[in-house]
Scaffold this motif. Structure first.
Motif, PDB file in Angstrom:
ATOM      1  N   THR A  98      11.954 -35.564 -42.026  1.00 53.28           N
ATOM      2  CA  THR A  98      10.670 -36.216 -42.212  1.00 53.28           C
ATOM      3  C   THR A  98      10.761 -37.637 -41.659  1.00 53.28           C
ATOM      4  OG1 THR A  98      10.254 -34.940 -44.213  1.00 53.28           O
ATOM      5  CG2 THR A  98       8.953 -36.940 -43.931  1.00 53.28           C
ATOM      6  N   ILE A  99       9.734 -38.059 -40.928  1.00 54.97           N
ATOM      7  CA  ILE A  99       9.716 -39.416 -40.375  1.00 54.97           C
ATOM      8  C   ILE A  99       9.481 -40.391 -41.522  1.00 54.97           C
ATOM      9  CG2 ILE A  99       8.650 -40.995 -38.716  1.00 54.97           C
ATOM     10  CD1 ILE A  99      10.027 -38.364 -37.550  1.00 54.97           C
ATOM     11  N   MET A 100      10.390 -41.371 -41.662  1.00 54.34           N
ATOM     12  CA  MET A 100      10.268 -42.337 -42.758  1.00 54.34           C
ATOM     13  C   MET A 100       9.942 -43.746 -42.287  1.00 54.34           C
ATOM     14  SD  MET A 100      14.200 -43.033 -44.026  1.00 54.34           S
ATOM     15  CE  MET A 100      13.628 -43.998 -45.388  1.00 54.34           C
ATOM     16  N   GLU A 101      10.303 -44.072 -41.052  1.00 52.63           N
ATOM     17  CA  GLU A 101      10.015 -45.399 -40.505  1.00 52.63           C
ATOM     18  C   GLU A 101       9.704 -45.268 -39.028  1.00 52.63           C
ATOM     19  OE1 GLU A 101      12.822 -48.610 -41.119  1.00 52.63           O
ATOM     20  OE2 GLU A 101      13.426 -47.741 -43.043  1.00 52.63           O
ATOM     21  N   LYS A 102       8.781 -46.103 -38.590  1.00 51.90           N
ATOM     22  CA  LYS A 102       8.465 -46.142 -37.158  1.00 51.90           C
ATOM     23  C   LYS A 102       8.040 -47.562 -36.825  1.00 51.90           C
ATOM     24  CE  LYS A 102       5.570 -44.062 -33.606  1.00 51.90           C
ATOM     25  NZ  LYS A 102       4.454 -43.159 -33.322  1.00 51.90           N
ATOM     26  N   VAL A 103       8.791 -48.171 -35.901  1.00 50.30           N
ATOM     27  CA  VAL A 103       8.455 -49.499 -35.386  1.00 50.30           C
ATOM     28  C   VAL A 103       8.457 -49.387 -33.867  1.00 50.30           C
ATOM     29  CG1 VAL A 103       9.296 -50.775 -37.394  1.00 50.30           C
ATOM     30  CG2 VAL A 103      10.872 -50.245 -35.543  1.00 50.30           C
ATOM     31  N   ASN A 104       8.144 -50.475 -33.189  1.00 49.08           N
ATOM     32  CA  ASN A 104       8.014 -50.427 -31.728  1.00 49.08           C
ATOM     33  C   ASN A 104       9.196 -49.787 -31.014  1.00 49.08           C
ATOM     34  OD1 ASN A 104       5.510 -51.568 -31.787  1.00 49.08           O
ATOM     35  ND2 ASN A 104       6.228 -53.641 -31.384  1.00 49.08           N
ATOM     36  N   ASN A 105      10.413 -50.124 -31.427  1.00 43.02           N
ATOM     37  CA  ASN A 105      11.580 -49.674 -30.680  1.00 43.02           C
ATOM     38  C   ASN A 105      12.440 -48.631 -31.421  1.00 43.02           C
ATOM     39  OD1 ASN A 105      12.544 -51.459 -32.615  1.00 43.02           O
ATOM     40  ND2 ASN A 105      14.148 -52.256 -31.286  1.00 43.02           N
ATOM     41  N   GLU A 106      12.006 -48.163 -32.600  1.00 39.14           N
ATOM     42  CA  GLU A 106      12.849 -47.250 -33.373  1.00 39.14           C
ATOM     43  C   GLU A 106      12.016 -46.313 -34.235  1.00 39.14           C
ATOM     44  OE1 GLU A 106      16.899 -47.578 -36.089  1.00 39.14           O
ATOM     45  OE2 GLU A 106      15.479 -49.243 -36.147  1.00 39.14           O
ATOM     46  N   ILE A 107      12.524 -45.091 -34.369  1.00 38.87           N
ATOM     47  CA  ILE A 107      11.945 -44.121 -35.295  1.00 38.87           C
ATOM     48  C   ILE A 107      13.100 -43.545 -36.117  1.00 38.87           C
ATOM     49  CG2 ILE A 107      11.988 -42.223 -33.619  1.00 38.87           C
ATOM     50  CD1 ILE A 107       9.292 -41.297 -34.907  1.00 38.87           C
ATOM     51  N   ILE A 108      12.916 -43.475 -37.422  1.00 41.71           N
ATOM     52  CA  ILE A 108      13.958 -42.978 -38.318  1.00 41.71           C
ATOM     53  C   ILE A 108      13.424 -41.779 -39.090  1.00 41.71           C
ATOM     54  CG2 ILE A 108      15.436 -43.485 -40.301  1.00 41.71           C
ATOM     55  CD1 ILE A 108      15.434 -46.402 -39.404  1.00 41.71           C
ATOM     56  N   SER A 109      14.218 -40.706 -39.079  1.00 41.32           N
ATOM     57  CA  SER A 109      13.898 -39.486 -39.811  1.00 41.32           C
ATOM     58  C   SER A 109      14.965 -39.273 -40.879  1.00 41.32           C
ATOM     59  CB  SER A 109      13.910 -38.279 -38.867  1.00 41.32           C
ATOM     60  OG  SER A 109      13.115 -38.516 -37.737  1.00 41.32           O
ATOM     61  N   PHE A 110      14.612 -38.499 -41.923  1.00 38.30           N
ATOM     62  CA  PHE A 110      15.595 -38.227 -42.968  1.00 38.30           C
ATOM     63  C   PHE A 110      15.343 -36.871 -43.613  1.00 38.30           C
ATOM     64  CE2 PHE A 110      12.183 -39.174 -45.722  1.00 38.30           C
ATOM     65  CZ  PHE A 110      12.513 -38.721 -46.996  1.00 38.30           C
ATOM     66  N   ALA A 111      16.394 -36.395 -44.292  1.00 36.81           N
ATOM     67  CA  ALA A 111      16.307 -35.216 -45.154  1.00 36.81           C
ATOM     68  C   ALA A 111      17.207 -35.509 -46.348  1.00 36.81           C
ATOM     69  CB  ALA A 111      16.769 -33.959 -44.420  1.00 36.81           C
ATOM     70  N   ASP A 112      16.788 -35.060 -47.524  1.00 34.45           N
ATOM     71  CA  ASP A 112      17.506 -35.392 -48.748  1.00 34.45           C
ATOM     72  C   ASP A 112      17.677 -34.144 -49.599  1.00 34.45           C
ATOM     73  OD1 ASP A 112      18.638 -37.277 -50.629  1.00 34.45           O
ATOM     74  OD2 ASP A 112      16.799 -37.075 -51.796  1.00 34.45           O
ATOM     75  N   ASP A 113      18.872 -33.956 -50.146  1.00 33.46           N
ATOM     76  CA  ASP A 113      19.081 -32.944 -51.180  1.00 33.46           C
ATOM     77  C   ASP A 113      20.104 -33.493 -52.167  1.00 33.46           C
ATOM     78  OD1 ASP A 113      21.721 -32.309 -50.356  1.00 33.46           O
ATOM     79  OD2 ASP A 113      21.090 -30.556 -49.228  1.00 33.46           O
ATOM     80  N   LYS A 114      20.526 -32.679 -53.124  1.00 40.82           N
ATOM     81  CA  LYS A 114      21.389 -33.197 -54.181  1.00 40.82           C
ATOM     82  C   LYS A 114      22.791 -33.557 -53.698  1.00 40.82           C
ATOM     83  CE  LYS A 114      22.862 -28.711 -56.020  1.00 40.82           C
ATOM     84  NZ  LYS A 114      22.772 -27.810 -57.162  1.00 40.82           N
ATOM     85  N   HIS A 115      23.210 -33.046 -52.542  1.00 39.63           N
ATOM     86  CA  HIS A 115      24.553 -33.302 -52.036  1.00 39.63           C
ATOM     87  C   HIS A 115      24.633 -34.438 -51.029  1.00 39.63           C
ATOM     88  CE1 HIS A 115      26.157 -29.852 -54.095  1.00 39.63           C
ATOM     89  NE2 HIS A 115      25.257 -29.070 -53.541  1.00 39.63           N
ATOM     90  N   MET A 116      23.547 -34.690 -50.311  1.00 40.28           N
ATOM     91  CA  MET A 116      23.603 -35.717 -49.269  1.00 40.28           C
ATOM     92  C   MET A 116      22.198 -36.098 -48.816  1.00 40.28           C
ATOM     93  SD  MET A 116      24.996 -33.415 -46.166  1.00 40.28           S
ATOM     94  CE  MET A 116      24.054 -32.033 -45.562  1.00 40.28           C
ATOM     95  N   THR A 117      22.127 -37.260 -48.173  1.00 45.38           N
ATOM     96  CA  THR A 117      20.918 -37.695 -47.488  1.00 45.38           C
ATOM     97  C   THR A 117      21.305 -37.954 -46.034  1.00 45.38           C
ATOM     98  OG1 THR A 117      20.113 -38.770 -49.492  1.00 45.38           O
ATOM     99  CG2 THR A 117      19.031 -39.361 -47.435  1.00 45.38           C
TER     100      THR A 117
END
Length: 170
Positions: A98-117
């Motif tokens: 899932t996209i969590m952050e978006k700025v001019n020069n960067e996009i950050i995606s993540f996935a989370d569960d009980k064992h890791m993010t």
């Protein structure tokens, strides 16, 4: 193995990007850079150009992985990272991310569960893109899992970046 992927540069762990402040106690972090043939692409378009074209063998490995790790309580959604569009916004999905952050020069995606993010950053720097992965390992099972898949991560990350460059998508 850098001779096999001469266009991809492994970087030291970044300390000044937007992922740095997301590190947990037990984490894995890497960053790879590749020179762009198409420097006009946005970070979102770069994410799409790299991750929307997974080799079939990677998709097969992800399906096998999902069947195995589901038994250990990992969340298993889709088998790939294919974004729904080449211009993603916060809240959009890119495969299991899932996209969590978006700025001019960067996009950050993540996935989370009980064992890791898991976090993936696509950072555009003038004529190159830096793909960075951060995995916060929350449990012993998460630590064992991440350590066991690192050889696959090492190869797959480089293959998809190299394929995008060879196909002139980036």
């Amino acid at each position: 193995m850098s001779w096999f992927f001469p266009n991809i540069q492994a970087l030291d762990e970044p300390n000044t990007d937007n992922l740095s402040n997301k590190r947990g106690n037990h984490y894995f972090r890497d960053a790879l850079a590749i020179k762009l043939n198409k420097p006009s692409l946005t970070p979102s378009q770069l994410q799409h150009a790299i991750f929307a074209y997974m080799p079939t063998w990677v998709t097969v490995l992800m399906r096998i992985r999902n069947k195995i790790v589901k038994m250990f309580g990992f969340d298993v959604g889709v088998d790939n990272l294919t974004p729904t569009s080449d211009e993603l916004e916060v809240g959009d999905t890119a495969g299991f991310l899932t996209i969590m952050e978006k700025v001019n020069n960067e996009i950050i995606s993540f996935a989370d569960d009980k064992h890791m993010t898991i976090f993936i950053s696509v950072l555009k720097q003038s004529d190159r893109v830096v793909i960075s992965t951060l995995v916060n390992k929350k449990t012993l099972v998460g630590r064992i899992y991440v350590n066991s898949i690192l050889p696959f991560h090492y190869v797959i990350a480089r293959v998809v970046m190299n394929n995008a460059l060879k196909a002139n998508r980036i």
